[in-house]
Design a protein around this motif. Sequence first.
Motif, PDB file in Angstrom:
ATOM      1  N   ARG A   1       6.053   4.356 -33.522  1.00 16.15           N
ATOM      2  CA  ARG A   1       6.768   3.096 -33.292  1.00 16.15           C
ATOM      3  C   ARG A   1       5.763   1.959 -33.108  1.00 16.15           C
ATOM      4  NH1 ARG A   1      10.911   3.673 -29.648  1.00 16.15           N
ATOM      5  NH2 ARG A   1      11.044   5.862 -30.239  1.00 16.15           N
ATOM      6  N   PRO A   2       6.190   0.717 -33.372  1.00  7.49           N
ATOM      7  CA  PRO A   2       5.244  -0.401 -33.272  1.00  7.49           C
ATOM      8  C   PRO A   2       4.590  -0.517 -31.898  1.00  7.49           C
ATOM      9  CG  PRO A   2       7.199  -1.078 -34.465  1.00  7.49           C
ATOM     10  CD  PRO A   2       7.489   0.292 -33.944  1.00  7.49           C
ATOM     11  N   LYS A   3       5.385  -0.318 -30.843  1.00  3.49           N
ATOM     12  CA  LYS A   3       4.852  -0.384 -29.489  1.00  3.49           C
ATOM     13  C   LYS A   3       5.032   0.967 -28.810  1.00  3.49           C
ATOM     14  CE  LYS A   3       3.379  -4.646 -28.875  1.00  3.49           C
ATOM     15  NZ  LYS A   3       1.966  -4.934 -28.491  1.00  3.49           N
ATOM     16  N   LEU A   4       3.937   1.591 -28.439  1.00  3.37           N
ATOM     17  CA  LEU A   4       4.019   2.875 -27.744  1.00  3.37           C
ATOM     18  C   LEU A   4       4.736   2.741 -26.412  1.00  3.37           C
ATOM     19  CD1 LEU A   4       0.408   4.238 -28.397  1.00  3.37           C
ATOM     20  CD2 LEU A   4       2.540   5.055 -29.431  1.00  3.37           C
ATOM     21  N   ALA A   5       4.666   1.567 -25.821  1.00  2.00           N
ATOM     22  CA  ALA A   5       5.328   1.352 -24.535  1.00  2.00           C
ATOM     23  C   ALA A   5       6.835   1.544 -24.631  1.00  2.00           C
ATOM     24  CB  ALA A   5       5.014  -0.058 -24.024  1.00  2.00           C
ATOM     25  N   ASP A   6       7.387   1.487 -25.836  1.00  2.00           N
ATOM     26  CA  ASP A   6       8.831   1.651 -26.027  1.00  2.00           C
ATOM     27  C   ASP A   6       9.236   3.111 -26.253  1.00  2.00           C
ATOM     28  OD1 ASP A   6       9.107  -1.114 -25.849  1.00  2.00           O
ATOM     29  OD2 ASP A   6       8.923  -1.396 -28.022  1.00  2.00           O
ATOM     30  N   ALA A   7       8.307   4.033 -26.072  1.00  2.00           N
ATOM     31  CA  ALA A   7       8.560   5.436 -26.414  1.00  2.00           C
ATOM     32  C   ALA A   7       9.158   6.244 -25.270  1.00  2.00           C
ATOM     33  CB  ALA A   7       7.266   6.094 -26.875  1.00  2.00           C
ATOM     34  N   GLY A   8       9.525   5.602 -24.178  1.00  2.00           N
ATOM     35  CA  GLY A   8       9.969   6.349 -23.003  1.00  2.00           C
ATOM     36  C   GLY A   8      11.109   7.302 -23.279  1.00  2.00           C
ATOM     37  N   GLU A   9      12.161   6.832 -23.924  1.00  2.00           N
ATOM     38  CA  GLU A   9      13.303   7.702 -24.206  1.00  2.00           C
ATOM     39  C   GLU A   9      12.902   8.827 -25.155  1.00  2.00           C
ATOM     40  OE1 GLU A   9      17.902   7.435 -25.947  1.00  2.00           O
ATOM     41  OE2 GLU A   9      16.664   5.632 -25.769  1.00  2.00           O
ATOM     42  N   GLY A  10      12.064   8.498 -26.140  1.00  2.00           N
ATOM     43  CA  GLY A  10      11.617   9.518 -27.074  1.00  2.00           C
ATOM     44  C   GLY A  10      10.784  10.591 -26.409  1.00  2.00           C
TER      45      GLY A  10
ATOM     46  N   ARG B   1       0.557   1.555 -20.822  1.00  2.00           N
ATOM     47  CA  ARG B   1       1.977   1.821 -20.568  1.00  2.00           C
ATOM     48  C   ARG B   1       2.400   3.149 -21.181  1.00  2.00           C
ATOM     49  NH1 ARG B   1       5.453  -3.357 -22.051  1.00  2.00           N
ATOM     50  NH2 ARG B   1       7.080  -2.014 -21.147  1.00  2.00           N
ATOM     51  N   PHE B   2       1.816   3.520 -22.312  1.00  2.00           N
ATOM     52  CA  PHE B   2       2.132   4.824 -22.898  1.00  2.00           C
ATOM     53  C   PHE B   2       1.651   5.955 -21.990  1.00  2.00           C
ATOM     54  CE2 PHE B   2       1.028   8.450 -25.712  1.00  2.00           C
ATOM     55  CZ  PHE B   2       2.298   8.735 -26.166  1.00  2.00           C
ATOM     56  N   PHE B   3       0.445   5.835 -21.480  1.00  2.00           N
ATOM     57  CA  PHE B   3      -0.054   6.854 -20.543  1.00  2.00           C
ATOM     58  C   PHE B   3       0.901   7.010 -19.364  1.00  2.00           C
ATOM     59  CE2 PHE B   3      -4.535   6.516 -22.241  1.00  2.00           C
ATOM     60  CZ  PHE B   3      -4.681   7.868 -22.501  1.00  2.00           C
ATOM     61  N   ASP B   4       1.445   5.904 -18.892  1.00  2.00           N
ATOM     62  CA  ASP B   4       2.357   5.965 -17.753  1.00  2.00           C
ATOM     63  C   ASP B   4       3.651   6.700 -18.084  1.00  2.00           C
ATOM     64  OD1 ASP B   4       0.606   4.611 -16.089  1.00  2.00           O
ATOM     65  OD2 ASP B   4       1.509   2.644 -16.464  1.00  2.00           O
ATOM     66  N   LEU B   5       3.975   6.834 -19.380  1.00  2.00           N
ATOM     67  CA  LEU B   5       5.191   7.546 -19.792  1.00  2.00           C
ATOM     68  C   LEU B   5       5.004   9.058 -19.834  1.00  2.00           C
ATOM     69  CD1 LEU B   5       6.311   5.272 -22.793  1.00  2.00           C
ATOM     70  CD2 LEU B   5       7.203   5.250 -20.450  1.00  2.00           C
ATOM     71  N   LEU B   6       3.772   9.522 -19.728  1.00  3.83           N
ATOM     72  CA  LEU B   6       3.480  10.945 -19.888  1.00  3.83           C
ATOM     73  C   LEU B   6       3.471  11.617 -18.523  1.00  3.83           C
ATOM     74  CD1 LEU B   6       0.606  10.709 -22.538  1.00  3.83           C
ATOM     75  CD2 LEU B   6       3.090  10.828 -22.915  1.00  3.83           C
ATOM     76  N   PRO B   7       4.477  12.439 -18.225  1.00  2.00           N
ATOM     77  CA  PRO B   7       4.568  13.024 -16.882  1.00  2.00           C
ATOM     78  C   PRO B   7       3.532  14.120 -16.659  1.00  2.00           C
ATOM     79  CG  PRO B   7       6.292  13.903 -18.281  1.00  2.00           C
ATOM     80  CD  PRO B   7       5.609  12.826 -19.086  1.00  2.00           C
TER      81      PRO B   7
ATOM     82  N   ASP C   1      -4.826  -1.151 -28.100  1.00  2.00           N
ATOM     83  CA  ASP C   1      -4.193  -2.259 -27.381  1.00  2.00           C
ATOM     84  C   ASP C   1      -4.160  -1.814 -25.920  1.00  2.00           C
ATOM     85  OD1 ASP C   1      -2.172  -3.745 -25.977  1.00  2.00           O
ATOM     86  OD2 ASP C   1      -1.244  -4.307 -27.877  1.00  2.00           O
ATOM     87  N   ARG C   2      -4.996  -2.417 -25.103  1.00  2.00           N
ATOM     88  CA  ARG C   2      -5.191  -1.932 -23.738  1.00  2.00           C
ATOM     89  C   ARG C   2      -3.886  -1.838 -22.959  1.00  2.00           C
ATOM     90  NH1 ARG C   2      -9.387  -4.713 -19.397  1.00  2.00           N
ATOM     91  NH2 ARG C   2      -9.000  -3.291 -17.637  1.00  2.00           N
ATOM     92  N   GLU C   3      -3.074  -2.885 -23.002  1.00  2.00           N
ATOM     93  CA  GLU C   3      -1.831  -2.889 -22.232  1.00  2.00           C
ATOM     94  C   GLU C   3      -0.842  -1.858 -22.769  1.00  2.00           C
ATOM     95  OE1 GLU C   3       1.868  -5.870 -20.971  1.00  2.00           O
ATOM     96  OE2 GLU C   3       0.098  -6.673 -22.013  1.00  2.00           O
ATOM     97  N   ASP C   4      -0.701  -1.789 -24.082  1.00  2.00           N
ATOM     98  CA  ASP C   4       0.264  -0.870 -24.670  1.00  2.00           C
ATOM     99  C   ASP C   4      -0.133   0.587 -24.415  1.00  2.00           C
ATOM    100  OD1 ASP C   4       2.628  -0.387 -26.214  1.00  2.00           O
ATOM    101  OD2 ASP C   4       1.347   0.145 -27.908  1.00  2.00           O
ATOM    102  N   ILE C   5      -1.409   0.895 -24.568  1.00  2.00           N
ATOM    103  CA  ILE C   5      -1.871   2.267 -24.331  1.00  2.00           C
ATOM    104  C   ILE C   5      -1.715   2.624 -22.863  1.00  2.00           C
ATOM    105  CG2 ILE C   5      -3.852   3.818 -24.423  1.00  2.00           C
ATOM    106  CD1 ILE C   5      -2.645   3.181 -27.155  1.00  2.00           C
TER     107      ILE C   5
END
Length: 253
Positions: A83-92, A128-134, A122-126
């Motif tokens: 997806r364009p923004k990894l930060a939007d991957a939470g539901e996925g 936020r993606f790390f924060d989605l990984l439990p 992208d520092r901010e996007d990456i």
Amino acid sequence: MSGRGKVRVGIGGWTYPPWRGSFYPEGLAQSRELPFAAQTFGALEINATFYGRQSSTSWEKWAASVPDGFQFTVKGSRYCVTRPKLADAGEGVLNFLNQGLDALGPKLGPILWMFAARRAFDREDIARFFDLLPASLNGLPLRHAIEPRHESFRDEHFEQLARDHNAAVVFGDDDDFPCIDLNTADFTYSRLQRMKGDCPTGYSASRLRQFADRARLQVDGGKDAFVFMINGAKAKAPQAALALQDLLGIARS
């Protein structure tokens, strides 16, 4: 970190017709290929999960087919990482994790998140993606490995983010993408993709010794090491993995 880590050598998947007769014995039923591979190697990387969900019965069957001490590593869904923004991957990410892979229990190894080659850091996007990984799933500890395939990830901020989340950065021996060699987690994850069809063991003896020395240093330092022979001349992957196991003194049955 204390004690000695464990090294697991493996291949990508277990169903590949050219392995029949060269790795799998002639006449071995296809239903027996997973147990055979799991008795031979310490880990297998599941690629099918990148493309779609697997049934709960598949996870249960896979867990029952392999011995104690063996681990599957699981490639994260493409719907999360493309997806364009990894930060939007939470539901996925939640949908991916909740498909039943916790049925593997202690036979679940790291989850591999492979980024698209075009994705720049992208520092901010990456972050936020790390924060989605439990760190766990239904009480089962999780490990995450990140495979960046863009030179911009050779960045101290990415290294620190990975270290803060105990995420391994994949060591990729690859002709097409940069190898971003970072020490960020309590385990390591290598994907070796330069096997040659004209070499009986896929990699030369000298290159295999380099990989073996690298894995020894990692486990002596207390890290678990996962080493996969993946692409290149894929038909040679089992022979390459067997040769590396022999060098490491971890040959299985």
